[in-house]
Design a protein around this motif. Structure first.
Motif, PDB file in Angstrom:
ATOM      1  N   LEU A 265       4.135  14.379   1.865  1.00 18.91           N
ATOM      2  CA  LEU A 265       4.620  12.999   1.874  1.00 18.91           C
ATOM      3  C   LEU A 265       4.941  12.555   3.293  1.00 18.91           C
ATOM      4  CD1 LEU A 265       6.918  13.076  -1.288  1.00 18.91           C
ATOM      5  CD2 LEU A 265       4.717  11.929  -1.062  1.00 18.91           C
ATOM      6  N   GLY A 266       5.435  13.486   4.109  1.00 22.37           N
ATOM      7  CA  GLY A 266       5.727  13.153   5.501  1.00 22.37           C
ATOM      8  C   GLY A 266       4.468  12.810   6.275  1.00 22.37           C
ATOM      9  N   LEU A 267       3.408  13.590   6.072  1.00 22.97           N
ATOM     10  CA  LEU A 267       2.134  13.304   6.742  1.00 22.97           C
ATOM     11  C   LEU A 267       1.547  11.983   6.260  1.00 22.97           C
ATOM     12  CD1 LEU A 267       0.488  16.851   6.684  1.00 22.97           C
ATOM     13  CD2 LEU A 267       1.197  15.576   8.721  1.00 22.97           C
ATOM     14  N   ASN A 268       1.601  11.764   4.953  1.00 26.22           N
ATOM     15  CA  ASN A 268       1.056  10.530   4.398  1.00 26.22           C
ATOM     16  C   ASN A 268       1.791   9.310   4.940  1.00 26.22           C
ATOM     17  OD1 ASN A 268      -0.821   9.304   2.423  1.00 26.22           O
ATOM     18  ND2 ASN A 268       1.052   8.646   1.422  1.00 26.22           N
ATOM     19  N   ALA A 269       3.114   9.390   4.905  1.00 24.50           N
ATOM     20  CA  ALA A 269       3.910   8.261   5.381  1.00 24.50           C
ATOM     21  C   ALA A 269       3.834   8.116   6.898  1.00 24.50           C
ATOM     22  CB  ALA A 269       5.360   8.437   4.944  1.00 24.50           C
ATOM     23  N   GLY A 270       3.885   9.265   7.603  1.00 29.19           N
ATOM     24  CA  GLY A 270       3.827   9.213   9.059  1.00 29.19           C
ATOM     25  C   GLY A 270       2.508   8.649   9.556  1.00 29.19           C
ATOM     26  N   GLY A 271       1.413   9.077   8.939  1.00 27.06           N
ATOM     27  CA  GLY A 271       0.107   8.543   9.312  1.00 27.06           C
ATOM     28  C   GLY A 271       0.007   7.055   9.034  1.00 27.06           C
ATOM     29  N   GLY A 272       0.629   6.637   7.923  1.00 28.20           N
ATOM     30  CA  GLY A 272       0.660   5.211   7.625  1.00 28.20           C
ATOM     31  C   GLY A 272       1.520   4.450   8.610  1.00 28.20           C
ATOM     32  N   ASN A 273       2.716   4.969   8.872  1.00 21.91           N
ATOM     33  CA  ASN A 273       3.631   4.312   9.817  1.00 21.91           C
ATOM     34  C   ASN A 273       3.014   4.141  11.191  1.00 21.91           C
ATOM     35  OD1 ASN A 273       6.732   5.864   8.584  1.00 21.91           O
ATOM     36  ND2 ASN A 273       5.412   4.302   7.714  1.00 21.91           N
TER      37      ASN A 273
ATOM     38  N   GLY B 255       8.557   7.287  16.080  1.00 19.75           N
ATOM     39  CA  GLY B 255       9.132   7.363  14.739  1.00 19.75           C
ATOM     40  C   GLY B 255       8.124   7.795  13.696  1.00 19.75           C
ATOM     41  N   SER B 256       6.870   7.367  13.872  1.00 27.17           N
ATOM     42  CA  SER B 256       5.817   7.754  12.941  1.00 27.17           C
ATOM     43  C   SER B 256       5.416   9.215  13.115  1.00 27.17           C
ATOM     44  CB  SER B 256       4.590   6.862  13.143  1.00 27.17           C
ATOM     45  OG  SER B 256       4.912   5.505  12.973  1.00 27.17           O
ATOM     46  N   LEU B 257       5.254   9.626  14.371  1.00 28.60           N
ATOM     47  CA  LEU B 257       4.816  11.000  14.638  1.00 28.60           C
ATOM     48  C   LEU B 257       5.844  12.025  14.186  1.00 28.60           C
ATOM     49  CD1 LEU B 257       3.227  10.597  18.186  1.00 28.60           C
ATOM     50  CD2 LEU B 257       2.028  10.949  16.023  1.00 28.60           C
ATOM     51  N   ILE B 258       7.118  11.637  14.235  1.00 29.57           N
ATOM     52  CA  ILE B 258       8.167  12.616  13.920  1.00 29.57           C
ATOM     53  C   ILE B 258       8.506  12.637  12.435  1.00 29.57           C
ATOM     54  CG2 ILE B 258      10.296  11.240  14.129  1.00 29.57           C
ATOM     55  CD1 ILE B 258      11.288  13.542  16.038  1.00 29.57           C
ATOM     56  N   ARG B 259       7.997  11.665  11.675  1.00 33.03           N
ATOM     57  CA  ARG B 259       8.325  11.634  10.246  1.00 33.03           C
ATOM     58  C   ARG B 259       7.936  12.923   9.520  1.00 33.03           C
ATOM     59  NH1 ARG B 259       8.192   6.765   5.888  1.00 33.03           N
ATOM     60  NH2 ARG B 259       8.606   8.041   4.047  1.00 33.03           N
ATOM     61  N   PRO B 260       6.747  13.491   9.752  1.00 32.05           N
ATOM     62  CA  PRO B 260       6.443  14.768   9.086  1.00 32.05           C
ATOM     63  C   PRO B 260       7.434  15.871   9.427  1.00 32.05           C
ATOM     64  CG  PRO B 260       4.440  13.784   9.971  1.00 32.05           C
ATOM     65  CD  PRO B 260       5.592  12.978  10.516  1.00 32.05           C
ATOM     66  N   LEU B 261       8.039  15.810  10.619  1.00 32.24           N
ATOM     67  CA  LEU B 261       9.046  16.801  10.972  1.00 32.24           C
ATOM     68  C   LEU B 261      10.247  16.701  10.046  1.00 32.24           C
ATOM     69  CD1 LEU B 261      10.195  18.987  12.863  1.00 32.24           C
ATOM     70  CD2 LEU B 261      11.073  17.145  14.324  1.00 32.24           C
ATOM     71  N   GLY B 262      10.608  15.471   9.676  1.00 39.31           N
ATOM     72  CA  GLY B 262      11.698  15.303   8.723  1.00 39.31           C
ATOM     73  C   GLY B 262      11.386  15.949   7.388  1.00 39.31           C
ATOM     74  N   GLY B 263      10.138  15.800   6.919  1.00 34.57           N
ATOM     75  CA  GLY B 263       9.738  16.449   5.668  1.00 34.57           C
ATOM     76  C   GLY B 263       9.672  17.951   5.808  1.00 34.57           C
TER      77      GLY B 263
ATOM     78  N   ASN C 110       0.806  -1.230   0.000  1.00 38.10           N
ATOM     79  CA  ASN C 110       0.000   0.000   0.000  1.00 38.10           C
ATOM     80  C   ASN C 110       0.832   1.271   0.000  1.00 38.10           C
ATOM     81  OD1 ASN C 110      -2.035  -1.924   0.484  1.00 38.10           O
ATOM     82  ND2 ASN C 110      -3.272  -0.394   1.542  1.00 38.10           N
ATOM     83  N   PHE C 111       1.949   1.243   0.714  1.00 40.37           N
ATOM     84  CA  PHE C 111       2.757   2.437   0.880  1.00 40.37           C
ATOM     85  C   PHE C 111       3.208   2.996  -0.466  1.00 40.37           C
ATOM     86  CE2 PHE C 111       6.880   4.507   1.493  1.00 40.37           C
ATOM     87  CZ  PHE C 111       6.584   5.413   2.494  1.00 40.37           C
ATOM     88  N   ALA C 112       3.678   2.118  -1.361  1.00 43.11           N
ATOM     89  CA  ALA C 112       4.219   2.582  -2.641  1.00 43.11           C
ATOM     90  C   ALA C 112       3.164   3.280  -3.481  1.00 43.11           C
ATOM     91  CB  ALA C 112       4.810   1.404  -3.408  1.00 43.11           C
ATOM     92  N   SER C 113       1.987   2.676  -3.585  1.00 42.37           N
ATOM     93  CA  SER C 113       0.932   3.290  -4.398  1.00 42.37           C
ATOM     94  C   SER C 113       0.440   4.582  -3.757  1.00 42.37           C
ATOM     95  CB  SER C 113      -0.223   2.312  -4.579  1.00 42.37           C
ATOM     96  OG  SER C 113      -0.727   1.855  -3.337  1.00 42.37           O
ATOM     97  N   SER C 114       0.331   4.587  -2.437  1.00 47.57           N
ATOM     98  CA  SER C 114      -0.150   5.780  -1.746  1.00 47.57           C
ATOM     99  C   SER C 114       0.809   6.950  -1.916  1.00 47.57           C
ATOM    100  CB  SER C 114      -0.349   5.468  -0.259  1.00 47.57           C
ATOM    101  OG  SER C 114      -0.811   6.608   0.432  1.00 47.57           O
ATOM    102  N   MET C 115       2.102   6.701  -1.730  1.00 48.86           N
ATOM    103  CA  MET C 115       3.091   7.777  -1.845  1.00 48.86           C
ATOM    104  C   MET C 115       3.220   8.259  -3.291  1.00 48.86           C
ATOM    105  SD  MET C 115       4.172   8.453   1.219  1.00 48.86           S
ATOM    106  CE  MET C 115       5.844   9.106   1.307  1.00 48.86           C
ATOM    107  N   THR C 116       3.162   7.336  -4.235  1.00 44.79           N
ATOM    108  CA  THR C 116       3.205   7.724  -5.650  1.00 44.79           C
ATOM    109  C   THR C 116       2.030   8.627  -5.986  1.00 44.79           C
ATOM    110  OG1 THR C 116       4.325   5.661  -6.252  1.00 44.79           O
ATOM    111  CG2 THR C 116       3.199   6.847  -8.011  1.00 44.79           C
TER     112      THR C 116
END
Length: 461
Positions: free
Chosen positions: A168-176, A289-297, A147-153
């Motif tokens: 992308l950070g919010l999308n991935a972080g929410g997924g993570n 790790g998930s919550l902080i991912r958007p911070l990286g973006g 799911n991650f690949a199609s969602s991020m694409t």
């Protein structure tokens, strides 16, 4: 672009298809694009969140598997590795799925496919089931990893370059977050019902899968501009930047998903924690790790993904040293602190590397424009190839999760400790930092000092 292209809603041809999409046009983005993209982002997050939960279910199920299941430590590590491998492989066709079926349509398809591993697990999850059967059903959980690949694409095509990092950070972080939520629910079930009711976890997720899939069907859209664009994936595969970023993503996302699957087993075998004691700690790392991912973006949007990624790999190396020291001194508190540090820094790195991917291809497009190429065509090609590259890189990066679990399996089998595996991880992070500096950061610094009018390089990456 003329005014009428931004003053009216984008044309549709039925089935929630949007014919015209120009996120880089400020007027279009302000009047139409922002609202549509944000709505799609939130429902994409919901489906991806459940996908990650399904992908990680077996890292929770093994905590329920006591002596009556007759599965040793090595077998459990191999069992949680199986969904990682299958999910990594599935990310490649899932990337094509967006171009073939449309972002909204494929989100619905990928969501409903999650019923296969969950319903199958409901039938086999009990003592007496053969290990081979467990392996097959665990492999089906790989649907959640795809799911991650199609969602991020899909999300990459919806947002302008200057907002991709946070989106992308919010999308991935929410997924993570699905990893931590599944583990937290598992903790609650163990705390209330003991280790004899693993299928209660499925009673939560099977209805949720149906709900999020229906929501995706009702509220998401397809972009006609990316349909039948599978040629972009072929170009992305042959581009050397895809290979380099795949290597770096093994270090960030591979670490995140690998540690997420392995943390509970490591605590049980390194520090002899009970399933309840392990579960009480396991969810914390993936959660942070998930919550902080958007911070990286977000940081990458402001100071550049390359800088964030470089320093992040160094910090991951330092956290690994803490885990090594804690294992040597048998300090559970210090070990937990170091391991959580690995989750936090891998989360930041996930956000920063994903910001780098579209920025790299945009920088290449700017160089082509400087050389006389058509501006609109070059930027469209950058978005196409960048979106395809995201799916490919996510597939390769997820293999890092498999490697981490296999490294722990071998480490415990030979040395009865995870320390040898941690030394291998430390060496890898050092190499990742060196590659980031040599390929991107050094060139970016040189380009920033170049005279005005010089060809675009990796500035802003």
């Amino acid at each position: 672009m003329t005014t009428d292209t931004v003053s009216s809603p984008p044309p549709r041809r039925g089935g929630r298809w949007i014919e015209h999409w120009a996120p880089e046009d400020p007027k279009f983005w302000a009047n139409i694009g922002r609202k549509v993209a944000t709505r799609n982002l939130w429902f994409s997050i919901f489906v991806e969140h459940v996908g990650f939960s399904v992908w990680t279910l077996w890292s929770v199920f093994v905590l329920f598997m006591g002596p009556e299941y007759h599965i040793d430590t090595a077998g459990k590590f191999f069992l949680v590795s199986t969904p990682t491998l299958v999910g990594s492989i599935l990310r490649v066709p899932y990337t094509f799925g967006v171009a073939r079926f449309g972002g909204r349509n494929f989100t619905v398809i990928s969501g409903l496919l999650l019923l296969i591993p969950t319903v199958a697990a409901a039938f086999v999850l009990h003592p007496g089931t053969s290990y081979t059967t467990f392996m097959v059903v665990a492999a089906l959980a790989g649907f959640g990893g795809g799911n991650f690949a199609s969602s991020m694409t899909n999300i990459n095509t919806l947002f302008p370059d200057g907002r991709k990092g946070l989106a992308l950070g919010l999308n991935a972080g929410g997924g993570n977050l699905g990893v931590a939520v599944a583990q937290l629910i598992g903790l609650l079930i163990i705390g209330v019902s003991g280790v004899t009711q693993p299928r209660l976890l499925l009673a939560v997720y099977i209805p949720l899968i149906v709900i999020v899939s229906i929501c995706a069907a009702l509220f998401m859209d397809n972009l006609a501009t990316v349909r039948n664009d599978t040629g972009a994936a072929k170009e992305a595969v042959t581009d050397p930047q895809t290979a380099i970023m795949s290597f770096l993503y093994i270090g960030t996302f591979g670490s995140f998903i690998g540690y997420s699957f392995a943390f509970g087993l490591v605590l049980q075998n390194e520090f002899h924690r009970t399933p309840l004691q392990a579960a009480a700690v396991t969810f914390i790392g993936p959660l942070l790790g998930s919550l902080i991912r958007p911070l990286g973006g977000w940081l990458s949007d402001r100071i550049g993904g390359t800088r964030v990624t470089f320093w992040n790999f160094l910090l991951m190396g330092m956290a690994t040293l803490v885990c090594i020291a804690a294992s040597g001194s048998s300090s559970l508190a210090l070990f937990t602190l170091g391991f959580i540090g690995l989750f936090v820094f891998s989360g930041i790195g996930n956000g920063s590397t994903y910001k780098m991917i579209p920025a790299i291809f945009r920088a290449k497009a700017l160089a082509e424009i400087d050389a006389g190429a058509d501006s609109e065509a070059a930027m469209l090609r950058a978005r196409r190839i960048g979106g395809a590259a995201i799916g490919i890189i996510s597939a390769v990066g997820a293999l890092g999760g498999l490697l981490i679990n296999l490294a722990f399996r071998q480490s415990f089998a030979v040395a009865k400790s995870g320390v040898p595996a941690f030394y291998g991880f430390l060496a890898f992070y050092v190499v990742c930092a060196a590659v980031t500096y040599a390929v991107y950061l050094r060139k970016a610094k040189a380009a920033e000092g170049a005279p005005a009018g010089a060809p675009a390089a990796y500035v802003g990456v």
